[in-house]
Design a protein around this motif. Structure first.
Motif, PDB file in Angstrom:
ATOM      1  N   ASN A 127      -5.967  -4.405  -4.304  1.00 52.07           N
ATOM      2  CA  ASN A 127      -5.866  -5.227  -5.876  1.00 52.07           C
ATOM      3  C   ASN A 127      -7.301  -5.347  -5.945  1.00 52.07           C
ATOM      4  O   ASN A 127      -7.665  -6.599  -6.494  1.00 52.07           O
ATOM      5  CB  ASN A 127      -4.772  -6.188  -5.370  1.00 52.07           C
ATOM      6  CG  ASN A 127      -4.226  -6.650  -7.149  1.00 52.07           C
ATOM      7  OD1 ASN A 127      -5.074  -6.061  -8.320  1.00 52.07           O
ATOM      8  ND2 ASN A 127      -4.824  -8.102  -7.280  1.00 52.07           N
ATOM      9  N   SER A 181       7.996  -1.959 -18.479  1.00 54.23           N
ATOM     10  CA  SER A 181       8.035  -2.510 -16.994  1.00 54.23           C
ATOM     11  C   SER A 181       6.434  -2.306 -16.348  1.00 54.23           C
ATOM     12  O   SER A 181       5.967  -1.751 -17.640  1.00 54.23           O
ATOM     13  CB  SER A 181       8.752  -1.307 -15.992  1.00 54.23           C
ATOM     14  OG  SER A 181       8.209   0.038 -16.171  1.00 54.23           O
ATOM     15  N   TYR A 182       5.898  -2.695 -15.966  1.00 58.02           N
ATOM     16  CA  TYR A 182       4.239  -2.584 -15.899  1.00 58.02           C
ATOM     17  C   TYR A 182       4.073  -1.064 -15.213  1.00 58.02           C
ATOM     18  O   TYR A 182       3.133  -0.924 -15.240  1.00 58.02           O
ATOM     19  CB  TYR A 182       4.149  -3.730 -14.405  1.00 58.02           C
ATOM     20  CG  TYR A 182       4.576  -5.118 -15.140  1.00 58.02           C
ATOM     21  CD1 TYR A 182       3.778  -6.102 -16.057  1.00 58.02           C
ATOM     22  CD2 TYR A 182       4.535  -6.289 -12.981  1.00 58.02           C
ATOM     23  CE1 TYR A 182       4.307  -7.432 -16.253  1.00 58.02           C
ATOM     24  CE2 TYR A 182       5.699  -7.432 -14.229  1.00 58.02           C
ATOM     25  CZ  TYR A 182       4.960  -7.820 -14.970  1.00 58.02           C
ATOM     26  OH  TYR A 182       4.894  -9.429 -15.471  1.00 58.02           O
ATOM     27  N   ILE A 183       5.088  -0.242 -14.256  1.00 58.60           N
ATOM     28  CA  ILE A 183       4.945   0.480 -13.989  1.00 58.60           C
ATOM     29  C   ILE A 183       5.741   2.402 -14.551  1.00 58.60           C
ATOM     30  O   ILE A 183       5.920   2.134 -14.801  1.00 58.60           O
ATOM     31  CB  ILE A 183       5.128   1.226 -12.274  1.00 58.60           C
ATOM     32  CG1 ILE A 183       4.526  -0.564 -11.258  1.00 58.60           C
ATOM     33  CG2 ILE A 183       4.628   1.777 -11.612  1.00 58.60           C
ATOM     34  CD1 ILE A 183       3.243  -0.295 -10.896  1.00 58.60           C
ATOM     35  N   PRO A 201       0.238  -7.234 -16.972  1.00 56.57           N
ATOM     36  CA  PRO A 201       0.573  -6.956 -15.565  1.00 56.57           C
ATOM     37  C   PRO A 201      -0.417  -7.993 -15.222  1.00 56.57           C
ATOM     38  O   PRO A 201      -1.062  -8.952 -15.169  1.00 56.57           O
ATOM     39  CB  PRO A 201      -0.480  -5.551 -15.134  1.00 56.57           C
ATOM     40  CG  PRO A 201      -0.489  -5.238 -16.600  1.00 56.57           C
ATOM     41  CD  PRO A 201      -0.120  -6.497 -17.689  1.00 56.57           C
ATOM     42  N   GLU A 219      -0.995  -3.701 -10.293  1.00 56.49           N
ATOM     43  CA  GLU A 219       0.309  -3.283 -10.936  1.00 56.49           C
ATOM     44  C   GLU A 219      -0.206  -2.804 -12.866  1.00 56.49           C
ATOM     45  O   GLU A 219       0.899  -2.484 -13.235  1.00 56.49           O
ATOM     46  CB  GLU A 219       1.226  -4.601 -11.479  1.00 56.49           C
ATOM     47  CG  GLU A 219       1.997  -4.829  -9.842  1.00 56.49           C
ATOM     48  CD  GLU A 219       2.849  -5.639  -9.828  1.00 56.49           C
ATOM     49  OE1 GLU A 219       3.919  -5.520 -10.171  1.00 56.49           O
ATOM     50  OE2 GLU A 219       1.510  -7.063  -9.483  1.00 56.49           O
ATOM     51  N   GLN A 232      -2.914   1.756 -11.209  1.00 55.17           N
ATOM     52  CA  GLN A 232      -1.791   2.221 -11.192  1.00 55.17           C
ATOM     53  C   GLN A 232      -2.276   3.799 -11.216  1.00 55.17           C
ATOM     54  O   GLN A 232      -0.535   4.271  -9.521  1.00 55.17           O
ATOM     55  CB  GLN A 232      -0.748   1.481 -12.121  1.00 55.17           C
ATOM     56  CG  GLN A 232      -1.061   2.277 -12.969  1.00 55.17           C
ATOM     57  CD  GLN A 232       0.733   1.667 -14.184  1.00 55.17           C
ATOM     58  OE1 GLN A 232       1.826   2.644 -14.020  1.00 55.17           O
ATOM     59  NE2 GLN A 232       0.559   0.395 -14.847  1.00 55.17           N
TER      60      GLN A 232
END
Length: 512
Positions: free
Chosen positions: A133, A354-356, A405, A410, A414
């Motif tokens: 991250n 969603s984040y993804i 995010p 995320e 990603q």
């Protein structure tokens, strides 16, 4: 006979180039799956060397001579060979070789080698940065890649936006100006539909999908689905990678990867189906034309249509799960024994921003694409700086999806695409969604009782239809012409929007 001799010589040259590119692809596949972490620097040099060799052979004097004997080098139009006429497949082959040659000729080999080397290195750093991250770790590599891609647009040339030069690589003939109205019409209907779903009194619980699921059994089930789809494991394999992908070295060697998480059943399941769609396309290409454009996929939009059709039109349908859900229940009896088919169907189709991107539902998926395309264009045109990306990403996520995010892993980190220089790739995902529904609607018209066949677990009937209608033609036709041949119409957002409105109108009991 002169035309035949020229084509034979041209094909011999193209085969050598393809074999070099395939060797580079094997090394790239290994880099993403089994290569030890310490091998990164040497691997980058190996891949760069091979891609440099392939580029030099493509723009060689011999290739230019063969093309000059066959086409007008200014237009790509086949030349009249003393009264001998080129047949349709030969004309298509020459058209596409000329397109590849003229584009490659604009790029210095030294630039191609450097871009390949830096992309290979950046992919490895991206993997580490995502795991940690740590966007700052990836930032220097991203800056280098971005500078190279801007340089590439100057070599290639463009009329309107430099982004068009990159988009054309993945979706021939497309421009951002041409896509803007298409994306605009989608956004105009998707955002209100999302609001209606969110305001619905229907509440779908998808918690069952995130219990503990044995990872080995997840992979076993994914393999079972791939076999049912017609993916040939004698000519392919399934492995793990940080970001699922498909790579092909030949129609007899097409490999897919997935990722698996113990507490995320959909991740492995739907990436297997998605990548399986890509794999079927590559296994369905005519091996007689290997090395030539007729043995290659026509565009990434068409390629993506195959994966999205299998993943969504088939893999998220009731018909599909009428057959496969009892098998899944048996595989994960403890987790699913009390969950009926309708509850499972609703869970895998729940709308939830969603984040993804790769885990997004069908309704919000294209919003993920739109924000990426906007960011890419701003980066390439110099209206945004790489160091601003985390904040810009989060701002657009909030604007499009109403969520921010919590981490860069995320968020902006990603996707793998920017690490290997695939600017201009993202629009093809939305094009793939549109093509997918149009193709599937046509399949339903032409295949009697298709959904009954799917409900009986008979997926090969669809696989054979796709191979005959799409896969086997390679780059014989342009994306637009292929869509016209298969469906009788050009690409349009209407079938896709109608599909979503019908599906989610029923799931969430929306009133017109």
């Amino acid at each position: 006979m002169k035309t035949l001799k020229v084509l034979e010589s041209l094909t011999t040259q193209l085969l050598d180039i393809q074999r070099i590119n395939s060797a580079a692809s094997v090394l790239s596949w290994d880099q993403e799956t089994y290569m030890p972490a310490g091998g990164g620097m040497a691997r980058a040099e190996q891949i760069a060397t091979l891609q440099g060799l392939a580029h030099q052979k493509l723009i060689s004097p011999e290739m230019e001579r063969l093309l000059r004997e066959s086409v007008d080098l200014e237009t790509g139009i086949p030349l009249d060979r003393d009264g001998e006429l080129w047949d349709e497949s030969s004309q298509s082959l020459l058209r596409e070789v000329w397109r590849d040659f003229t584009r490659a000729q604009k790029l210095p080999s030294s630039f191609v080698i450097r871009l390949s080397r830096e992309s290979s290195l950046a992919q490895q750093v991206w993997t580490e940065a995502k795991e940690e991250n740590a966007f700052s770790k990836f930032l220097p590599n991203l800056k280098t890649i971005l500078e190279l891609k801007r340089e590439e647009t100057q070599y290639l040339g463009f009329e309107d936006s430099p982004y068009d030069a990159l988009l054309d690589v993945y979706e021939p003939g497309s421009t951002i100006a041409g896509l803007r109205p298409l994306f605009g019409s989608l956004k105009e209907r998707l955002v209100p539909l999302l609001r209606r779903v969110q305001n619905s009194s229907v509440r779908i619980d998808d918690g069952i999908l995130f219990h503990a699921y044995d990872t080995a059994r997840q992979l076993e089930f994914g393999r079972l689905i791939l076999i049912a789809m017609g993916y040939d494991f004698e000519r392919g394999r399934l492995d793990l990678s940080a970001h699922p992908f498909t790579t092909s070295f030949h129609p007899t060697d097409v490999r897919v990867t997935t990722r698996v998480h113990e507490h995320d059943l959909p991740s492995c399941l739907f990436s297997c189906i998605h990548e399986g769609g890509h794999g079927l396309y590559d296994q369905g290409l005519d091996p007689r034309y290997y090395g030539t454009p007729l043995g290659d996929s026509v565009s990434l939009g068409i390629h993506e249509s195959q994966s999205r059709m299998w993943e969504n039109c088939v893999g998220r349908s009731r018909a599909f799960w009428r057959f496969f859900y009892p098998i899944l229940q048996q595989t994960f009896h403890h987790q699913l024994r009390a969950v009926d088919l309708e509850s499972f169907y609703a869970a895998i189709n729940r709308v939830k921003p969603s984040y993804i991107r790769v885990e997004a539902d069908e309704l919000t998926y294209n919003l993920h694409i739109m924000l990426r395309v906007e960011i890419e264009q701003e980066l390439i045109e110099g209206r945004a700086k790489p160091e601003e990306l985390p904040a810009l990403w989060n701002q657009k996520m909030e604007s499009y999806l109403g969520i921010t995010p919590p981490t860069d892993a995320e968020g902006v980190l990603q996707d793998v695409h920017w690490s290997f220089g695939a600017f201009g790739y993202f629009p093809t995902y939305t094009l793939g969604n549109l093509y997918a529904v149009q193709f599937y609607d046509q399949a339903r018209q032409e295949i009697p009782h298709l959904e009954e066949e799917i409900a009986a677990g008979q997926l090969m009937i669809l696989r054979r239809w796709l191979e005959q209608k799409i896969h086997r033609w390679g780059r014989m036709y342009t994306p637009e012409r292929l869509a016209q041949r298969v469906t009788g119409t050009s690409i349009s957002p209407e079938p896709f929007l109608h599909y979503l409105e019908r599906k989610y109108g029923e799931l969430y009991q929306l009133r017109d």
